[in-house]
Scaffold this motif. Sequence first.
Motif, PDB file in Angstrom:
ATOM      1  N   THR A 146     -13.241   4.256  -7.399  1.00 30.57           N
ATOM      2  CA  THR A 146     -13.686   3.672  -6.119  1.00 30.57           C
ATOM      3  C   THR A 146     -13.700   4.712  -4.991  1.00 30.57           C
ATOM      4  OG1 THR A 146     -13.301   1.917  -4.503  1.00 30.57           O
ATOM      5  CG2 THR A 146     -11.357   2.926  -5.440  1.00 30.57           C
ATOM      6  N   ARG A 147     -14.563   4.436  -3.985  1.00 30.17           N
ATOM      7  CA  ARG A 147     -14.546   5.303  -2.797  1.00 30.17           C
ATOM      8  C   ARG A 147     -13.860   4.587  -1.645  1.00 30.17           C
ATOM      9  NH1 ARG A 147     -20.547   7.864  -2.847  1.00 30.17           N
ATOM     10  NH2 ARG A 147     -20.282   8.946  -4.811  1.00 30.17           N
ATOM     11  N   ASP A 148     -13.469   3.330  -1.890  1.00 31.21           N
ATOM     12  CA  ASP A 148     -12.867   2.523  -0.828  1.00 31.21           C
ATOM     13  C   ASP A 148     -11.339   2.712  -0.867  1.00 31.21           C
ATOM     14  OD1 ASP A 148     -11.747   0.517   0.679  1.00 31.21           O
ATOM     15  OD2 ASP A 148     -13.287  -0.958   0.179  1.00 31.21           O
ATOM     16  N   PRO A 149     -10.750   3.331   0.160  1.00 25.78           N
ATOM     17  CA  PRO A 149      -9.300   3.597   0.116  1.00 25.78           C
ATOM     18  C   PRO A 149      -8.461   2.322   0.011  1.00 25.78           C
ATOM     19  CG  PRO A 149     -10.254   4.336   2.207  1.00 25.78           C
ATOM     20  CD  PRO A 149     -11.391   3.853   1.382  1.00 25.78           C
ATOM     21  N   ALA A 150      -8.972   1.193   0.570  1.00 23.42           N
ATOM     22  CA  ALA A 150      -8.196  -0.057   0.513  1.00 23.42           C
ATOM     23  C   ALA A 150      -8.147  -0.582  -0.930  1.00 23.42           C
ATOM     24  CB  ALA A 150      -8.822  -1.099   1.436  1.00 23.42           C
ATOM     25  N   VAL A 151      -9.279  -0.477  -1.629  1.00 18.57           N
ATOM     26  CA  VAL A 151      -9.317  -0.932  -3.033  1.00 18.57           C
ATOM     27  C   VAL A 151      -8.403  -0.041  -3.874  1.00 18.57           C
ATOM     28  CG1 VAL A 151     -10.807  -1.139  -5.082  1.00 18.57           C
ATOM     29  CG2 VAL A 151     -11.638  -1.919  -2.856  1.00 18.57           C
ATOM     30  N   LYS A 194       2.367   2.971  -6.225  1.00 10.49           N
ATOM     31  CA  LYS A 194       3.543   2.329  -5.618  1.00 10.49           C
ATOM     32  C   LYS A 194       4.053   1.299  -6.596  1.00 10.49           C
ATOM     33  CE  LYS A 194       2.224   2.123  -0.864  1.00 10.49           C
ATOM     34  NZ  LYS A 194       1.119   1.376  -0.361  1.00 10.49           N
ATOM     35  N   TRP A 195       5.292   1.442  -7.037  1.00 15.56           N
ATOM     36  CA  TRP A 195       5.905   0.447  -7.928  1.00 15.56           C
ATOM     37  C   TRP A 195       7.037  -0.201  -7.149  1.00 15.56           C
ATOM     38  CZ3 TRP A 195       4.170  -0.479 -12.989  1.00 15.56           C
ATOM     39  CH2 TRP A 195       3.172   0.376 -13.432  1.00 15.56           C
ATOM     40  N   VAL A 240      -2.386 -10.133  -1.278  1.00 17.38           N
ATOM     41  CA  VAL A 240      -1.434  -9.399  -0.435  1.00 17.38           C
ATOM     42  C   VAL A 240      -0.054  -9.983  -0.737  1.00 17.38           C
ATOM     43  CG1 VAL A 240      -0.706  -8.792   1.902  1.00 17.38           C
ATOM     44  CG2 VAL A 240      -3.145  -9.034   1.385  1.00 17.38           C
ATOM     45  N   ALA A 241       0.859  -9.142  -1.220  1.00 22.67           N
ATOM     46  CA  ALA A 241       2.224  -9.610  -1.479  1.00 22.67           C
ATOM     47  C   ALA A 241       3.016  -9.507  -0.181  1.00 22.67           C
ATOM     48  CB  ALA A 241       2.866  -8.764  -2.572  1.00 22.67           C
ATOM     49  N   VAL A 242       3.510 -10.662   0.285  1.00 23.68           N
ATOM     50  CA  VAL A 242       4.295 -10.668   1.523  1.00 23.68           C
ATOM     51  C   VAL A 242       5.747 -10.922   1.141  1.00 23.68           C
ATOM     52  CG1 VAL A 242       4.604 -11.758   3.781  1.00 23.68           C
ATOM     53  CG2 VAL A 242       2.304 -11.582   2.778  1.00 23.68           C
ATOM     54  N   LEU A 243       6.642 -10.021   1.564  1.00 23.20           N
ATOM     55  CA  LEU A 243       8.055 -10.136   1.184  1.00 23.20           C
ATOM     56  C   LEU A 243       8.870 -10.717   2.338  1.00 23.20           C
ATOM     57  CD1 LEU A 243       8.559  -6.741  -0.696  1.00 23.20           C
ATOM     58  CD2 LEU A 243       7.555  -8.869  -1.508  1.00 23.20           C
ATOM     59  N   PRO A 250      -0.861  -4.942  -0.027  1.00 17.57           N
ATOM     60  CA  PRO A 250      -2.086  -5.333  -0.712  1.00 17.57           C
ATOM     61  C   PRO A 250      -1.965  -4.890  -2.175  1.00 17.57           C
ATOM     62  CG  PRO A 250      -2.578  -4.178   1.324  1.00 17.57           C
ATOM     63  CD  PRO A 250      -1.116  -3.994   1.058  1.00 17.57           C
ATOM     64  N   THR A 251      -2.163  -5.792  -3.109  1.00  9.64           N
ATOM     65  CA  THR A 251      -1.973  -5.452  -4.528  1.00  9.64           C
ATOM     66  C   THR A 251      -2.804  -6.355  -5.422  1.00  9.64           C
ATOM     67  OG1 THR A 251      -0.358  -5.285  -6.321  1.00  9.64           O
ATOM     68  CG2 THR A 251       0.091  -6.951  -4.653  1.00  9.64           C
ATOM     69  N   ARG A 252      -3.174  -5.838  -6.575  1.00 13.22           N
ATOM     70  CA  ARG A 252      -3.885  -6.644  -7.561  1.00 13.22           C
ATOM     71  C   ARG A 252      -2.962  -7.003  -8.714  1.00 13.22           C
ATOM     72  NH1 ARG A 252      -9.565  -5.010  -6.924  1.00 13.22           N
ATOM     73  NH2 ARG A 252      -9.877  -5.351  -9.126  1.00 13.22           N
ATOM     74  N   THR A 253      -1.658  -6.651  -8.584  1.00 13.03           N
ATOM     75  CA  THR A 253      -0.720  -6.884  -9.686  1.00 13.03           C
ATOM     76  C   THR A 253       0.593  -7.475  -9.182  1.00 13.03           C
ATOM     77  OG1 THR A 253      -1.606  -4.833 -10.613  1.00 13.03           O
ATOM     78  CG2 THR A 253       0.326  -5.763 -11.718  1.00 13.03           C
TER      79      THR A 253
END
Length: 434
Positions: A146-151, A194-195, A240-243, A250-253
């Motif tokens: 991807t070229r999109d830094p957010a993705v 980021k883990w 978006v994982a909100v703690l 922002p995460t897909r996992t």
Amino acid sequence: MYTALRLQRKLKPELKRGEVEIVVISPDPYMTYQPFLPEAAAGSISPRHVVVPLRRVLEHCRVIVGEVRSVDHAKRTAKFTTLATVEENTGALDITYDELVLAPGSISRTLPVPGLADHGIGFKTVEEAIGLRNHVIEQMDIASSTRDPAVRDAALTFVFVGGGYAGVEALGELEDMARYASRYYHNVKADDMKWILVEASGRILPEVGEEMGKYTVSQLRKRNIDVRLETRLDSCEDRVAVLSDGARFPTRTVVWTAGVKPHPLLAATGLPLNERGRLKCTAELSVYGAPHAWGAGDAAAVPDVTAEEPGKECAPNAQHAVRQAKVLGDNIAATVRKQPLQKYAHKYVGSVASLGLHKGVAHVYGRKLKGYPAWFMHRVYHLSRVPTVNRKSRVLAEWILSGLFKREIVSLGSLEHPRAEFELAAGGERPKES
Ligand SMILES: Cc1cc2nc3c(=O)[nH]c(=O)nc-3n(C[C@H](O)[C@H](O)[C@H](O)COP(=O)(O)OP(=O)(O)OC[C@H]3O[C@@H](n4cnc5c(N)ncnc54)[C@H](O)[C@@H]3O)c2cc1C
């Protein structure tokens, strides 16, 4: 499976004379050795080798691939569905029995976290472990292209909720695998990922004791894994994982391994359950007040007769499940032969956990081990426990081969859509990524 194995061995003469029949009903035609799921996710063991085919090992039993829906113990009848009854919509079938063994295990304990049902993934089955492996490698491919830094940022952020065995081992193994795989990407480096491990209590891996739990936190942090104790996942809507500490990722996992609860089937049996929904069992593994009904494993609340405090129950883990199954098999054989029953007694010996290749932590028989020795002990222990010589040999061969050659880092996510290519050829569209 272990109870049936024991029974088919103990009751050989009765089986030969046709006096006894053993029927095993299971939704899958195989048993999963769950402690090997993290290694399967890391690619150290093939998915085929963490499961044991029931029909092969239970050759003197009748194996029905189906799901028990309810039990009427007063009538000694259980209702079950099969793939055929579901497809043909013909309703559940009845099976009658003399002795009933209920061991449906546990299911993930979820909370009403917004977005979790849509985006979360569990880690209890071989499908989930392999799906997660493919997903992680796929995210690295997305980030690389991807070229999109957010993705890219969302693709390279992996959030694990729950710091028990399943969460810590799955995170440890997958991070290790991804770190290794990043060598083969020109534009994804290990430090770009980021883990994050989120744990509601103040410690992780309670199974290995406080000191080793603290050691595990320090080891994970040294690997740049963001361990957040006393923190909860509040929501994961819109990816978006909100703690609970206010952090947003922002995460897909989002991997959900925040504990287990007894299988809901137990509530449909009318048998006595404890306050947490586990089957109330005696030390002989029969269900309280329900002769000829038996329980074992995660589903059963079995008194720990070796404990000093009265009223303590055996914890839900493989160590107890496997040993209980054997005593249970012996006790049913004894019932058939009108012999006395034995009590289940096993003093918890401690635990071993793997944190990735050559990394581990262990607290067994009072001895604490760290790093390579703990990891080695983890492998030796589980190799000795995984059922059948066939599976032991295959797992050992895989470990030796992966020591000689490089790790497998391929994602076969397309296996989940075997018709995609043909549908495209036939004029359809490629399935969209969920
Ligand atoms: C990733 C992971 C790592 C783990 N690591 C360790 C470890 O290192 N050490 C340890 O001691 N423990 C470990 N555990 C815990 C351990 O695996 C479980 O405690 C153990 O598997 C419980 O055994 P069980 O037979 O009660 O249940 P399960 O192994 O869950 O088996 C239950 C079976 O019942 C079947 N079933 C469910 N519903 C029905 C139905 N309606 N009808 C018919 N069949 C049904 C299921 O399909 C399944 O095959 C781990 C667990 C996980 C998920």
